[in-house]
Motif scaffolding. Structure first.
Motif, short mmCIF file in Angstrom:
data_model
loop_
_atom_site.label_atom_id
_atom_site.label_comp_id
_atom_site.label_asym_id
_atom_site.label_seq_id
_atom_site.Cartn_x
_atom_site.Cartn_y
_atom_site.Cartn_z
N SER A 175 0.83 -1.20 0.00
CA SER A 175 0.00 0.00 0.00
C SER A 175 0.86 1.25 0.00
CB SER A 175 -0.91 0.01 1.23
OG SER A 175 -0.12 0.03 2.43
N VAL A 176 0.21 2.37 -0.25
CA VAL A 176 0.80 3.70 -0.08
C VAL A 176 -0.24 4.57 0.61
CG1 VAL A 176 1.72 5.75 -1.20
CG2 VAL A 176 2.28 3.49 -2.11
N PHE A 177 0.17 5.22 1.69
CA PHE A 177 -0.71 6.12 2.44
C PHE A 177 -0.16 7.53 2.37
CE2 PHE A 177 -2.48 2.28 3.86
CZ PHE A 177 -3.59 2.50 4.65
N LEU A 178 -1.07 8.50 2.21
CA LEU A 178 -0.68 9.90 2.13
C LEU A 178 -1.19 10.66 3.34
CD1 LEU A 178 -0.58 8.87 -0.89
CD2 LEU A 178 -1.15 11.21 -1.55
N SER A 179 -0.37 11.55 3.83
CA SER A 179 -0.78 12.43 4.92
C SER A 179 -1.47 13.66 4.36
CB SER A 179 0.44 12.85 5.74
OG SER A 179 0.07 13.74 6.78
N GLN A 180 -2.42 14.20 5.16
CA GLN A 180 -3.05 15.46 4.78
C GLN A 180 -2.34 16.59 5.50
OE1 GLN A 180 -5.75 16.40 2.52
NE2 GLN A 180 -4.49 18.18 2.97
N LEU A 181 -1.56 17.36 4.76
CA LEU A 181 -0.83 18.49 5.30
C LEU A 181 -1.45 19.78 4.80
CD1 LEU A 181 2.78 17.12 4.71
CD2 LEU A 181 1.47 17.06 6.83
N PRO A 182 -1.01 20.94 5.31
CA PRO A 182 -1.47 22.21 4.73
C PRO A 182 -0.82 22.43 3.37
CG PRO A 182 -0.71 22.49 7.00
CD PRO A 182 -0.23 21.15 6.54
N SER A 183 -1.16 21.58 2.45
CA SER A 183 -0.54 21.54 1.13
C SER A 183 -1.52 20.91 0.16
CB SER A 183 0.77 20.73 1.21
OG SER A 183 1.41 20.66 -0.04
N TRP A 184 -1.08 19.99 -0.69
CA TRP A 184 -1.94 19.30 -1.64
C TRP A 184 -3.02 18.53 -0.90
CZ3 TRP A 184 -0.88 20.29 -6.69
CH2 TRP A 184 0.40 20.75 -7.00
N ASP A 185 -4.18 18.39 -1.55
CA ASP A 185 -5.29 17.65 -0.95
C ASP A 185 -5.06 16.16 -1.10
OD1 ASP A 185 -8.09 17.53 0.18
OD2 ASP A 185 -8.35 16.42 -1.71
N ALA A 186 -4.99 15.45 0.03
CA ALA A 186 -4.61 14.04 0.02
C ALA A 186 -5.62 13.18 -0.73
CB ALA A 186 -4.44 13.53 1.44
N LEU A 187 -6.91 13.44 -0.55
CA LEU A 187 -7.92 12.62 -1.21
C LEU A 187 -7.89 12.79 -2.73
CD1 LEU A 187 -10.75 13.13 1.37
CD2 LEU A 187 -9.88 10.89 0.66
N THR A 188 -7.65 13.99 -3.18
CA THR A 188 -7.53 14.21 -4.62
C THR A 188 -6.30 13.48 -5.16
OG1 THR A 188 -8.56 16.39 -4.39
CG2 THR A 188 -7.37 15.95 -6.43
N LEU A 189 -5.19 13.55 -4.42
CA LEU A 189 -3.98 12.85 -4.84
C LEU A 189 -4.19 11.34 -4.88
CD1 LEU A 189 -1.20 14.81 -2.92
CD2 LEU A 189 -1.74 14.93 -5.35
N VAL A 190 -4.94 10.81 -3.91
CA VAL A 190 -5.23 9.38 -3.90
C VAL A 190 -6.03 8.99 -5.14
CG1 VAL A 190 -6.50 7.54 -2.73
CG2 VAL A 190 -5.02 9.05 -1.42
N ALA A 191 -7.01 9.81 -5.50
CA ALA A 191 -7.81 9.52 -6.69
C ALA A 191 -6.95 9.56 -7.95
CB ALA A 191 -8.96 10.51 -6.80
N ILE A 192 -6.07 10.55 -8.05
CA ILE A 192 -5.17 10.63 -9.20
C ILE A 192 -4.26 9.41 -9.24
CG2 ILE A 192 -3.20 11.90 -10.17
CD1 ILE A 192 -4.51 14.47 -9.02
N GLY A 193 -3.72 9.05 -8.07
CA GLY A 193 -2.83 7.91 -8.00
C GLY A 193 -3.52 6.60 -8.32
N ALA A 194 -4.76 6.45 -7.87
CA ALA A 194 -5.51 5.22 -8.13
C ALA A 194 -5.77 5.04 -9.62
CB ALA A 194 -6.83 5.25 -7.36
N ALA A 195 -6.03 6.14 -10.31
CA ALA A 195 -6.26 6.04 -11.74
C ALA A 195 -4.98 5.74 -12.50
CB ALA A 195 -6.88 7.35 -12.25
N ALA A 196 -3.84 6.27 -12.01
CA ALA A 196 -2.58 6.10 -12.71
C ALA A 196 -1.91 4.76 -12.41
CB ALA A 196 -1.62 7.24 -12.34
N VAL A 197 -2.09 4.28 -11.17
CA VAL A 197 -1.43 3.03 -10.73
C VAL A 197 -2.50 2.18 -10.04
CG1 VAL A 197 0.53 2.03 -9.48
CG2 VAL A 197 0.65 4.40 -10.32
N PRO A 198 -3.27 1.45 -10.80
CA PRO A 198 -4.46 0.78 -10.23
C PRO A 198 -4.18 -0.46 -9.39
CG PRO A 198 -4.23 0.25 -12.57
CD PRO A 198 -3.19 1.27 -12.26
N GLY A 199 -2.95 -0.93 -9.31
CA GLY A 199 -2.72 -2.23 -8.68
C GLY A 199 -2.26 -2.20 -7.25
N ILE A 200 -2.38 -1.09 -6.55
CA ILE A 200 -1.88 -1.01 -5.18
C ILE A 200 -2.89 -0.31 -4.29
CG2 ILE A 200 -0.62 1.15 -5.59
CD1 ILE A 200 1.59 -0.02 -3.73
#
Length: 301
Positions: free
Chosen positions: A30-55
Protein backbone atom coordinates in the motif's frame (compact mmCIF):
# COMPACT_ATOMS: atom_id res chain seq x y z
CA UNK A 1 2.28 -8.33 8.44
CA UNK A 2 1.67 -6.05 5.48
CA UNK A 3 4.19 -3.33 4.64
CA UNK A 4 3.31 -0.11 2.88
CA UNK A 5 4.86 3.24 2.08
CA UNK A 6 3.97 6.44 3.93
CA UNK A 7 4.25 9.78 2.12
CA UNK A 8 4.20 12.58 4.64
CA UNK A 9 6.09 15.32 2.84
CA UNK A 10 3.32 17.09 0.93
CA UNK A 11 4.33 15.63 -2.44
CA UNK A 12 2.45 16.85 -5.51
CA UNK A 13 0.65 14.79 -8.17
CA UNK A 14 3.61 13.80 -10.36
CA UNK A 15 5.76 12.83 -7.37
CA UNK A 16 2.95 10.81 -5.83
CA UNK A 17 2.40 8.87 -9.06
CA UNK A 18 6.14 8.15 -9.29
CA UNK A 19 6.21 6.97 -5.67
CA UNK A 20 3.20 4.75 -6.31
CA UNK A 21 4.91 3.18 -9.32
CA UNK A 22 8.02 2.59 -7.22
CA UNK A 23 6.08 1.04 -4.34
CA UNK A 24 4.04 -1.17 -6.65
CA UNK A 25 7.17 -2.27 -8.49
CA UNK A 26 8.80 -3.15 -5.17
CA UNK A 27 5.88 -5.37 -4.21
CA UNK A 28 4.70 -3.29 -1.28
CA UNK A 29 1.09 -3.62 -0.16
CA UNK A 30 0.00 0.00 0.00
CA UNK A 31 0.80 3.70 -0.08
CA UNK A 32 -0.71 6.12 2.44
CA UNK A 33 -0.68 9.90 2.13
CA UNK A 34 -0.78 12.43 4.92
CA UNK A 35 -3.05 15.46 4.78
CA UNK A 36 -0.83 18.49 5.30
CA UNK A 37 -1.47 22.21 4.73
CA UNK A 38 -0.54 21.54 1.13
CA UNK A 39 -1.94 19.30 -1.64
CA UNK A 40 -5.29 17.65 -0.95
CA UNK A 41 -4.61 14.04 0.02
CA UNK A 42 -7.92 12.62 -1.21
CA UNK A 43 -7.53 14.21 -4.62
CA UNK A 44 -3.98 12.85 -4.84
CA UNK A 45 -5.23 9.38 -3.90
CA UNK A 46 -7.81 9.52 -6.69
CA UNK A 47 -5.17 10.63 -9.20
CA UNK A 48 -2.83 7.91 -8.00
CA UNK A 49 -5.51 5.22 -8.13
CA UNK A 50 -6.26 6.04 -11.74
CA UNK A 51 -2.58 6.10 -12.71
CA UNK A 52 -1.43 3.03 -10.73
CA UNK A 53 -4.46 0.78 -10.23
CA UNK A 54 -2.72 -2.23 -8.68
CA UNK A 55 -1.88 -1.01 -5.18
CA UNK A 56 -4.00 -0.20 -2.13
CA UNK A 57 -4.14 3.49 -1.22
CA UNK A 58 -5.02 5.33 1.93
CA UNK A 59 -4.89 8.54 3.95
CA UNK A 60 -3.15 8.91 7.27
CA UNK A 61 -4.88 11.07 8.19
CA UNK A 62 -7.56 13.53 7.08
CA UNK A 63 -8.51 15.96 9.90
CA UNK A 64 -12.20 15.77 10.71
CA UNK A 65 -13.06 19.18 12.15
CA UNK A 66 -12.78 21.10 8.85
CA UNK A 67 -14.71 18.49 6.81
CA UNK A 68 -18.32 17.71 7.58
CA UNK A 69 -18.90 13.92 7.50
CA UNK A 70 -21.41 14.26 4.66
CA UNK A 71 -18.72 16.01 2.60
CA UNK A 72 -15.95 13.61 3.57
CA UNK A 73 -18.13 10.56 2.89
CA UNK A 74 -18.86 11.84 -0.62
CA UNK A 75 -15.16 12.42 -1.24
CA UNK A 76 -14.24 8.99 0.11
CA UNK A 77 -16.83 7.16 -1.99
CA UNK A 78 -15.65 9.05 -5.08
CA UNK A 79 -12.10 7.87 -4.41
CA UNK A 80 -13.32 4.34 -3.70
CA UNK A 81 -15.01 4.25 -7.11
CA UNK A 82 -11.63 4.55 -8.87
CA UNK A 83 -9.42 2.74 -6.32
CA UNK A 84 -9.82 -0.76 -7.70
CA UNK A 85 -7.15 -2.23 -5.39
CA UNK A 86 -8.81 -0.80 -2.28
CA UNK A 87 -8.96 2.48 -0.39
CA UNK A 88 -8.54 3.11 3.33
CA UNK A 89 -9.83 6.36 4.80
CA UNK A 90 -7.72 7.34 7.78
CA UNK A 91 -9.22 10.16 9.85
CA UNK A 92 -8.38 11.96 13.06
CA UNK A 93 -9.14 15.10 15.06
CA UNK A 94 -5.65 16.54 14.45
CA UNK A 95 -4.31 18.81 17.19
CA UNK A 96 -5.55 21.88 19.03
CA UNK A 97 -2.62 23.97 17.79
CA UNK A 98 -3.75 23.47 14.18
CA UNK A 99 -7.53 23.25 14.48
CA UNK A 100 -7.85 26.34 16.68
CA UNK A 101 -4.67 28.24 15.83
CA UNK A 102 -4.77 27.89 12.03
CA UNK A 103 -8.40 27.11 11.19
CA UNK A 104 -10.28 28.90 13.94
CA UNK A 105 -12.46 25.90 14.87
CA UNK A 106 -13.08 25.07 18.51
CA UNK A 107 -11.19 21.95 19.53
CA UNK A 108 -13.75 20.89 22.12
CA UNK A 109 -14.04 17.29 23.30
CA UNK A 110 -12.07 15.63 20.46
CA UNK A 111 -12.86 12.09 21.65
CA UNK A 112 -16.61 12.83 21.74
CA UNK A 113 -16.30 14.56 18.37
CA UNK A 114 -14.71 11.48 16.79
CA UNK A 115 -17.38 9.16 18.24
CA UNK A 116 -20.18 11.33 16.88
CA UNK A 117 -18.35 11.79 13.58
CA UNK A 118 -18.09 8.03 13.10
CA UNK A 119 -21.79 7.52 13.89
CA UNK A 120 -22.44 9.68 10.83
CA UNK A 121 -19.57 8.70 8.55
CA UNK A 122 -19.84 4.90 8.70
CA UNK A 123 -23.55 4.66 7.76
CA UNK A 124 -23.05 7.14 4.92
CA UNK A 125 -20.19 5.04 3.55
CA UNK A 126 -22.52 2.04 3.51
CA UNK A 127 -25.26 3.88 1.61
CA UNK A 128 -27.46 4.51 4.65
CA UNK A 129 -29.32 7.64 5.73
CA UNK A 130 -28.33 9.49 8.91
CA UNK A 131 -30.20 11.66 11.39
CA UNK A 132 -27.71 12.63 14.08
CA UNK A 133 -27.96 15.64 16.38
CA UNK A 134 -24.92 15.38 18.63
CA UNK A 135 -23.03 17.81 20.79
CA UNK A 136 -20.27 18.28 18.20
CA UNK A 137 -21.76 16.91 14.96
CA UNK A 138 -25.15 17.36 13.31
CA UNK A 139 -25.96 15.56 10.07
CA UNK A 140 -29.23 14.68 8.36
CA UNK A 141 -29.55 13.02 4.97
CA UNK A 142 -27.89 10.49 2.72
CA UNK A 143 -25.68 10.44 -0.36
CA UNK A 144 -26.97 9.73 -3.83
CA UNK A 145 -23.98 7.59 -4.73
CA UNK A 146 -23.67 3.91 -5.63
CA UNK A 147 -21.85 1.95 -2.92
CA UNK A 148 -20.41 -1.38 -3.97
CA UNK A 149 -17.79 -1.71 -1.23
CA UNK A 150 -17.36 0.83 1.54
CA UNK A 151 -13.83 2.09 2.26
CA UNK A 152 -12.10 0.78 5.34
CA UNK A 153 -11.99 3.45 8.06
CA UNK A 154 -9.08 3.92 10.47
CA UNK A 155 -8.80 6.43 13.30
CA UNK A 156 -5.60 8.06 14.53
CA UNK A 157 -6.27 6.67 17.99
CA UNK A 158 -3.52 6.71 20.61
CA UNK A 159 -5.20 7.21 23.99
CA UNK A 160 -7.51 4.68 25.67
CA UNK A 161 -10.77 6.52 24.98
CA UNK A 162 -9.99 7.03 21.29
CA UNK A 163 -8.78 3.44 20.96
CA UNK A 164 -12.04 2.14 22.41
CA UNK A 165 -13.99 4.31 19.98
CA UNK A 166 -11.90 3.06 17.06
CA UNK A 167 -12.43 -0.54 18.12
CA UNK A 168 -16.18 -0.13 18.48
CA UNK A 169 -16.96 2.06 15.45
CA UNK A 170 -14.09 1.85 12.96
CA UNK A 171 -11.91 -0.81 11.34
CA UNK A 172 -8.79 -0.04 13.33
CA UNK A 173 -6.19 2.56 14.15
CA UNK A 174 -3.29 4.19 12.35
CA UNK A 175 -0.52 5.64 14.51
CA UNK A 176 2.71 7.57 14.35
CA UNK A 177 5.57 8.08 16.84
CA UNK A 178 4.67 4.82 18.61
CA UNK A 179 7.26 2.28 19.72
CA UNK A 180 6.79 -1.49 19.86
CA UNK A 181 6.32 -1.65 23.62
CA UNK A 182 3.43 0.82 23.43
CA UNK A 183 1.93 -1.04 20.48
CA UNK A 184 2.07 -4.39 22.24
CA UNK A 185 1.16 -3.35 25.78
CA UNK A 186 -1.35 -0.59 25.10
CA UNK A 187 -2.61 -0.08 21.56
CA UNK A 188 -3.24 -3.67 20.44
CA UNK A 189 -4.94 -4.95 23.64
CA UNK A 190 -7.07 -1.83 24.13
CA UNK A 191 -8.48 -1.65 20.62
CA UNK A 192 -8.83 -5.44 20.34
CA UNK A 193 -10.89 -5.66 23.54
CA UNK A 194 -13.12 -2.84 22.34
CA UNK A 195 -13.73 -4.46 18.96
CA UNK A 196 -14.49 -7.84 20.54
CA UNK A 197 -16.89 -6.25 23.01
CA UNK A 198 -18.73 -4.57 20.15
CA UNK A 199 -18.92 -7.81 18.16
CA UNK A 200 -16.65 -6.43 15.44
CA UNK A 201 -13.83 -8.21 13.59
CA UNK A 202 -10.26 -8.02 14.84
CA UNK A 203 -9.08 -4.47 14.15
CA UNK A 204 -6.32 -3.31 11.84
CA UNK A 205 -3.35 -1.85 13.71
CA UNK A 206 -1.37 0.24 11.23
CA UNK A 207 1.90 1.69 12.49
CA UNK A 208 3.76 4.53 10.79
CA UNK A 209 7.56 4.35 11.26
CA UNK A 210 10.43 6.43 9.96
CA UNK A 211 13.07 4.06 8.57
CA UNK A 212 16.57 4.40 7.12
CA UNK A 213 19.29 1.90 6.26
CA UNK A 214 22.38 3.98 6.97
CA UNK A 215 25.88 4.01 8.39
CA UNK A 216 25.08 7.26 10.20
CA UNK A 217 21.86 6.82 12.20
CA UNK A 218 22.65 9.80 14.44
CA UNK A 219 22.58 12.13 11.43
CA UNK A 220 19.22 10.75 10.27
CA UNK A 221 17.69 11.15 13.71
CA UNK A 222 19.11 14.68 14.00
CA UNK A 223 17.42 15.60 10.72
CA UNK A 224 14.08 14.32 12.02
CA UNK A 225 14.57 16.20 15.28
CA UNK A 226 15.24 19.44 13.41
CA UNK A 227 12.23 19.06 11.11
CA UNK A 228 9.63 17.46 13.37
CA UNK A 229 10.85 17.74 16.93
CA UNK A 230 7.96 20.09 17.76
CA UNK A 231 5.56 17.11 17.54
CA UNK A 232 6.73 15.93 20.96
CA UNK A 233 4.87 18.91 22.45
CA UNK A 234 1.48 17.70 21.16
CA UNK A 235 -0.32 16.04 24.09
CA UNK A 236 -1.32 12.88 22.19
CA UNK A 237 2.23 12.26 21.01
CA UNK A 238 3.70 13.23 24.37
CA UNK A 239 1.60 10.50 26.00
CA UNK A 240 2.77 7.68 23.71
CA UNK A 241 6.39 8.81 23.90
CA UNK A 242 6.15 8.71 27.68
CA UNK A 243 4.65 5.23 27.55
CA UNK A 244 7.65 4.03 25.55
CA UNK A 245 10.14 5.76 27.82
CA UNK A 246 11.22 8.19 25.11
CA UNK A 247 11.59 11.96 25.26
CA UNK A 248 11.62 13.07 21.62
CA UNK A 249 10.05 11.93 18.35
CA UNK A 250 13.40 11.24 16.69
CA UNK A 251 13.87 8.35 19.12
CA UNK A 252 11.11 6.48 17.28
CA UNK A 253 13.17 6.38 14.07
CA UNK A 254 14.43 2.96 12.97
CA UNK A 255 17.91 3.58 11.55
CA UNK A 256 21.07 1.52 11.14
CA UNK A 257 22.25 -1.56 9.30
CA UNK A 258 20.03 -3.85 7.26
CA UNK A 259 19.90 -6.25 10.21
CA UNK A 260 18.90 -3.49 12.64
CA UNK A 261 16.08 -2.35 10.38
CA UNK A 262 14.76 -5.85 9.69
CA UNK A 263 14.82 -6.77 13.37
CA UNK A 264 13.03 -3.57 14.40
CA UNK A 265 10.28 -3.94 11.80
CA UNK A 266 9.74 -7.61 12.66
CA UNK A 267 9.28 -6.62 16.28
CA UNK A 268 6.21 -4.59 15.34
CA UNK A 269 4.72 -7.71 13.80
CA UNK A 270 5.61 -9.71 16.90
CA UNK A 271 3.66 -7.33 19.16
CA UNK A 272 0.52 -7.41 17.03
CA UNK A 273 0.77 -4.73 14.34
CA UNK A 274 -1.09 -5.84 11.23
CA UNK A 275 0.58 -3.33 8.92
CA UNK A 276 3.62 -1.06 8.98
CA UNK A 277 3.83 2.10 6.90
CA UNK A 278 7.45 2.95 6.18
CA UNK A 279 8.45 6.60 5.85
CA UNK A 280 11.74 6.45 3.91
CA UNK A 281 14.34 8.76 5.47
CA UNK A 282 17.86 9.85 4.58
CA UNK A 283 19.50 10.88 1.32
CA UNK A 284 18.42 9.43 -2.05
CA UNK A 285 20.94 6.58 -1.89
CA UNK A 286 19.86 5.63 1.62
CA UNK A 287 16.20 5.82 0.71
CA UNK A 288 16.75 3.54 -2.30
CA UNK A 289 18.63 0.98 -0.21
CA UNK A 290 15.99 1.16 2.53
CA UNK A 291 13.27 0.44 0.00
CA UNK A 292 15.20 -2.60 -1.22
CA UNK A 293 15.51 -3.95 2.31
CA UNK A 294 11.86 -3.28 3.13
CA UNK A 295 10.73 -4.90 -0.13
CA UNK A 296 12.82 -7.99 0.59
CA UNK A 297 11.33 -8.21 4.08
CA UNK A 298 7.82 -7.96 2.64
CA UNK A 299 8.60 -10.63 0.07
CA UNK A 300 9.95 -12.94 2.78
CA UNK A 301 6.75 -12.50 4.77
Amino acid sequence: MKIGLYLGDGSGPSTVVNELLTAAGAGLDSVFLSQLPSWDALTLVAIGAAAVPGIELGTAVVPTYPRHPLTLAAQALTVQAVATAGFTLGIGPSHQQYIEGSLGYRYDHPARHIREYLTVLRPLLHGEAVDVHGETVTAVGRLDLPVAVAPSVLVSALGPVMLRTAGELADGTVTVWTGPRTVGDHIVPTITRAAAGAGRPAPRVVIGVGVCVTTDPDRVRAEVAAQLGFAADFPAYRAVLDREGWSEVHETVVAGTEEVVERALRRYADVGATEVLVNLLGDPRERARTLEVVAALRSAG
